[in-house]
Design a protein around this motif. Structure first.
Motif, short mmCIF file in Angstrom:
data_model
loop_
_atom_site.label_atom_id
_atom_site.label_comp_id
_atom_site.label_asym_id
_atom_site.label_seq_id
_atom_site.Cartn_x
_atom_site.Cartn_y
_atom_site.Cartn_z
N THR A 1 35.11 -6.19 3.95
CA THR A 1 36.01 -5.50 3.03
C THR A 1 35.24 -4.99 1.82
O THR A 1 34.33 -5.65 1.31
CB THR A 1 37.13 -6.46 2.57
N LEU B 1 43.15 0.31 2.89
CA LEU B 1 44.11 -0.69 3.32
C LEU B 1 45.20 -0.91 2.27
O LEU B 1 46.34 -1.22 2.61
CB LEU B 1 43.40 -2.02 3.58
N PRO C 1 38.44 -1.26 4.48
CA PRO C 1 37.96 -2.21 5.48
C PRO C 1 36.44 -2.39 5.47
O PRO C 1 35.95 -3.43 5.88
CB PRO C 1 38.43 -1.64 6.82
#
Length: 116
Positions: free
Chosen positions: A2, A36, A74
């Motif tokens: 991440t 995200l 991500p």
């Protein structure tokens, strides 16, 4: 792994609604291009420091508050591609007037090292 884009800026208190609208307009574009999550926070308890602080970092003026925001991606590769596409997206046109002073915005990309 991440990856996070972080932003710190000063927004005039009277421009709060305009800032929220801008964020609500831009957020879906980042999500369409791979993000995200996007989070925008409005300074509520942001103390002035003696040596360093959020207000000092953005040269906060009396009629402003600190906004702290971040975009979760991500991975750095997805961020690099997604951010480029988002910045080229014609819907990302800056509002007039801008609800913040971009010259005092602080931003950077961060690799996640701990997440609980």
């Amino acid at each position: 792994m991440t990856y996070i884009d972080g932003f710190l800026l000063a927004v005039k208190i009277g421009m709060k609604d305009a800032y929220i609208k801008m964020a609500e307009d831009c957020g879906p574009i980042f999500l369409e291009h791979g993000a995200l999550k996007m989070v925008e926070t409005w300074g509520d308890d942001v103390p002035e420091g003696k040596l360093t602080s959020f207000p000092m970092a953005v040269k906060l003026e009396e009629d402003e508050t600190v906004v702290f925001s971040w975009i979760v991606w991500p991975s750095k590769a997805v961020r690099d591609e997604g951010m480029k596409k988002a910045m080229e997206d014609p819907r990302m046109k800056a509002p007039d007037p801008m609800p913040f002073d971009g010259k005092r915005m602080i931003f950077g990309g961060f690799e996640m090292i701990v997440e609980l």
